[in-house]
Design a protein around this motif. Structure first.
Motif, PDB file in Angstrom:
ATOM      1  N   GLN A  20      34.210  81.569  61.753  1.00 38.14           N
ATOM      2  CA  GLN A  20      33.854  82.418  62.900  1.00 38.14           C
ATOM      3  C   GLN A  20      34.855  82.150  64.021  1.00 38.14           C
ATOM      4  OE1 GLN A  20      31.014  84.541  62.851  1.00 38.14           O
ATOM      5  NE2 GLN A  20      30.770  83.969  60.719  1.00 38.14           N
ATOM      6  N   ALA A  21      36.055  82.718  63.870  1.00 34.36           N
ATOM      7  CA  ALA A  21      37.160  82.399  64.777  1.00 34.36           C
ATOM      8  C   ALA A  21      36.857  82.718  66.233  1.00 34.36           C
ATOM      9  CB  ALA A  21      38.416  83.152  64.330  1.00 34.36           C
ATOM     10  N   GLN A  22      35.918  83.633  66.468  1.00 41.90           N
ATOM     11  CA  GLN A  22      35.625  84.048  67.840  1.00 41.90           C
ATOM     12  C   GLN A  22      34.743  83.056  68.595  1.00 41.90           C
ATOM     13  OE1 GLN A  22      34.021  85.066  65.184  1.00 41.90           O
ATOM     14  NE2 GLN A  22      31.848  85.074  65.700  1.00 41.90           N
ATOM     15  N   LEU A  23      34.165  82.095  67.884  1.00 45.87           N
ATOM     16  CA  LEU A  23      33.249  81.167  68.544  1.00 45.87           C
ATOM     17  C   LEU A  23      33.986  80.274  69.528  1.00 45.87           C
ATOM     18  CD1 LEU A  23      31.020  79.931  65.605  1.00 45.87           C
ATOM     19  CD2 LEU A  23      30.286  81.345  67.534  1.00 45.87           C
ATOM     20  N   PRO A  24      33.461  80.163  70.753  1.00 44.57           N
ATOM     21  CA  PRO A  24      34.065  79.225  71.709  1.00 44.57           C
ATOM     22  C   PRO A  24      33.803  77.777  71.301  1.00 44.57           C
ATOM     23  CG  PRO A  24      32.133  80.277  72.682  1.00 44.57           C
ATOM     24  CD  PRO A  24      32.344  80.904  71.328  1.00 44.57           C
ATOM     25  N   ASP A  25      34.676  76.890  71.759  1.00 38.86           N
ATOM     26  CA  ASP A  25      34.552  75.467  71.422  1.00 38.86           C
ATOM     27  C   ASP A  25      33.160  74.936  71.718  1.00 38.86           C
ATOM     28  OD1 ASP A  25      37.252  75.690  70.872  1.00 38.86           O
ATOM     29  OD2 ASP A  25      37.878  74.085  72.218  1.00 38.86           O
ATOM     30  N   ASP A  26      32.592  75.315  72.879  1.00 42.28           N
ATOM     31  CA  ASP A  26      31.299  74.724  73.245  1.00 42.28           C
ATOM     32  C   ASP A  26      30.193  75.139  72.289  1.00 42.28           C
ATOM     33  OD1 ASP A  26      31.271  77.351  74.323  1.00 42.28           O
ATOM     34  OD2 ASP A  26      29.900  76.776  75.921  1.00 42.28           O
ATOM     35  N   ALA A  27      30.289  76.332  71.716  1.00 37.83           N
ATOM     36  CA  ALA A  27      29.284  76.770  70.741  1.00 37.83           C
ATOM     37  C   ALA A  27      29.406  75.968  69.450  1.00 37.83           C
ATOM     38  CB  ALA A  27      29.427  78.265  70.458  1.00 37.83           C
ATOM     39  N   VAL A  28      30.646  75.753  69.006  1.00 31.22           N
ATOM     40  CA  VAL A  28      30.875  74.971  67.793  1.00 31.22           C
ATOM     41  C   VAL A  28      30.378  73.539  67.994  1.00 31.22           C
ATOM     42  CG1 VAL A  28      32.640  74.058  66.217  1.00 31.22           C
ATOM     43  CG2 VAL A  28      32.833  76.403  67.099  1.00 31.22           C
ATOM     44  N   LYS A  29      30.708  72.953  69.127  1.00 30.07           N
ATOM     45  CA  LYS A  29      30.272  71.580  69.412  1.00 30.07           C
ATOM     46  C   LYS A  29      28.752  71.498  69.493  1.00 30.07           C
ATOM     47  CE  LYS A  29      34.543  70.144  71.655  1.00 30.07           C
ATOM     48  NZ  LYS A  29      35.178  69.678  72.904  1.00 30.07           N
ATOM     49  N   ALA A  30      28.120  72.516  70.075  1.00 31.19           N
ATOM     50  CA  ALA A  30      26.657  72.523  70.161  1.00 31.19           C
ATOM     51  C   ALA A  30      26.041  72.577  68.763  1.00 31.19           C
ATOM     52  CB  ALA A  30      26.181  73.698  71.006  1.00 31.19           C
ATOM     53  N   ALA A  31      26.662  73.333  67.862  1.00 30.55           N
ATOM     54  CA  ALA A  31      26.171  73.403  66.485  1.00 30.55           C
ATOM     55  C   ALA A  31      26.322  72.053  65.786  1.00 30.55           C
ATOM     56  CB  ALA A  31      26.903  74.496  65.708  1.00 30.55           C
ATOM     57  N   VAL A  32      27.441  71.382  66.030  1.00 31.09           N
ATOM     58  CA  VAL A  32      27.638  70.039  65.471  1.00 31.09           C
ATOM     59  C   VAL A  32      26.545  69.105  65.986  1.00 31.09           C
ATOM     60  CG1 VAL A  32      29.147  68.007  65.444  1.00 31.09           C
ATOM     61  CG2 VAL A  32      30.122  70.290  65.109  1.00 31.09           C
ATOM     62  N   ASP A  33      26.274  69.167  67.278  1.00 31.45           N
ATOM     63  CA  ASP A  33      25.231  68.323  67.861  1.00 31.45           C
ATOM     64  C   ASP A  33      23.879  68.614  67.201  1.00 31.45           C
ATOM     65  OD1 ASP A  33      27.090  67.206  69.598  1.00 31.45           O
ATOM     66  OD2 ASP A  33      26.530  68.483  71.291  1.00 31.45           O
ATOM     67  N   PHE A  34      23.621  69.908  66.943  1.00 34.34           N
ATOM     68  CA  PHE A  34      22.373  70.323  66.295  1.00 34.34           C
ATOM     69  C   PHE A  34      22.258  69.721  64.895  1.00 34.34           C
ATOM     70  CE2 PHE A  34      20.139  73.371  63.540  1.00 34.34           C
ATOM     71  CZ  PHE A  34      18.907  73.452  64.190  1.00 34.34           C
ATOM     72  N   ILE A  35      23.355  69.773  64.139  1.00 38.56           N
ATOM     73  CA  ILE A  35      23.352  69.205  62.791  1.00 38.56           C
ATOM     74  C   ILE A  35      23.157  67.683  62.847  1.00 38.56           C
ATOM     75  CG2 ILE A  35      24.767  68.742  60.735  1.00 38.56           C
ATOM     76  CD1 ILE A  35      26.009  71.540  61.143  1.00 38.56           C
ATOM     77  N   ILE A  36      23.878  67.010  63.751  1.00 38.20           N
ATOM     78  CA  ILE A  36      23.737  65.557  63.882  1.00 38.20           C
ATOM     79  C   ILE A  36      22.283  65.197  64.197  1.00 38.20           C
ATOM     80  CG2 ILE A  36      24.306  63.553  65.314  1.00 38.20           C
ATOM     81  CD1 ILE A  36      27.129  64.784  65.677  1.00 38.20           C
ATOM     82  N   LYS A  37      21.709  65.881  65.181  1.00 41.05           N
ATOM     83  CA  LYS A  37      20.345  65.571  65.627  1.00 41.05           C
ATOM     84  C   LYS A  37      19.355  65.719  64.474  1.00 41.05           C
ATOM     85  CE  LYS A  37      17.503  68.294  67.933  1.00 41.05           C
ATOM     86  NZ  LYS A  37      16.972  69.273  68.826  1.00 41.05           N
ATOM     87  N   ASN A  38      19.607  66.689  63.607  1.00 39.85           N
ATOM     88  CA  ASN A  38      18.669  66.979  62.514  1.00 39.85           C
ATOM     89  C   ASN A  38      19.029  66.279  61.203  1.00 39.85           C
ATOM     90  OD1 ASN A  38      16.600  69.064  63.518  1.00 39.85           O
ATOM     91  ND2 ASN A  38      18.528  69.758  64.385  1.00 39.85           N
ATOM     92  N   SER A  39      20.053  65.418  61.246  1.00 45.93           N
ATOM     93  CA  SER A  39      20.503  64.767  60.008  1.00 45.93           C
ATOM     94  C   SER A  39      20.557  63.246  60.138  1.00 45.93           C
ATOM     95  CB  SER A  39      21.891  65.295  59.621  1.00 45.93           C
ATOM     96  OG  SER A  39      21.842  66.693  59.426  1.00 45.93           O
ATOM     97  N   ARG A  40      20.050  62.693  61.214  1.00 40.28           N
ATOM     98  CA  ARG A  40      20.047  61.230  61.405  1.00 40.28           C
ATOM     99  C   ARG A  40      18.976  60.589  60.548  1.00 40.28           C
ATOM    100  NH1 ARG A  40      23.287  59.211  65.064  1.00 40.28           N
ATOM    101  NH2 ARG A  40      23.964  60.404  66.863  1.00 40.28           N
TER     102      ARG A  40
END
Length: 86
Positions: free
Chosen positions: A66-86
Motif C-alpha cells: 500500500q504505497a500510499q500509506l503514510p509512515d505514521d499509519a504503517v507504524k501504527a499498524a506495527v504497534d497494533f500487531i506488537i500489542k496483540n502479539s506479545r
C-alpha cells in the motif's frame, strides 16, 4: 484524525491482514506469540523499518503493498500487531 490505536487497527485491516491474519507467504500471524517473540525483541524501530522498506528474501513488501500509506499509519499498524502479539 483517528486516534493512534484506531489508525493502527484500520491500517492493519487494509494493508496487513491479508498476510499477517492468515499466514500467507509465511507471514507471522498476529497473536502468534512464539513467532513474534524474537521479532519484537529487536525493538519497534526495527519492525517499523521492515514494514516501511520490506524484508528482502521474504514476502514482506514495502508498506504491505500500500504505497500510499503514510509512515505514521504503517507504524501504527506495527504497534497494533506488537500489542496483540506479545
Amino acid at each position: 484524525g483517528l486516534a493512534q490505536a484506531d489508525l493502527g487497527s484500520a491500517t492493519y485491516k487494509q494493508a496487513c491482514f491479508s498476510c499477517h491474519g492468515t499466514g500467507a507467504g509465511g507471514a507471522p500471524k498476529i497473536g502468534d506469540k512464539s513467532a513474534w517473540k524474537a521479532r519484537i525483541a529487536k525493538g519497534a524501530e526495527a519492525l517499523y523499518q521492515s514494514s516501511l522498506n520490506g524484508m528482502p528474501g521474504t514476502a514482506m513488501i514495502p508498506r504491505g503493498g500500500q504505497a500510499q500509506l503514510p509512515d505514521d499509519a504503517v507504524k501504527a499498524a506495527v504497534d497494533f500487531i506488537i500489542k496483540n502479539s506479545r
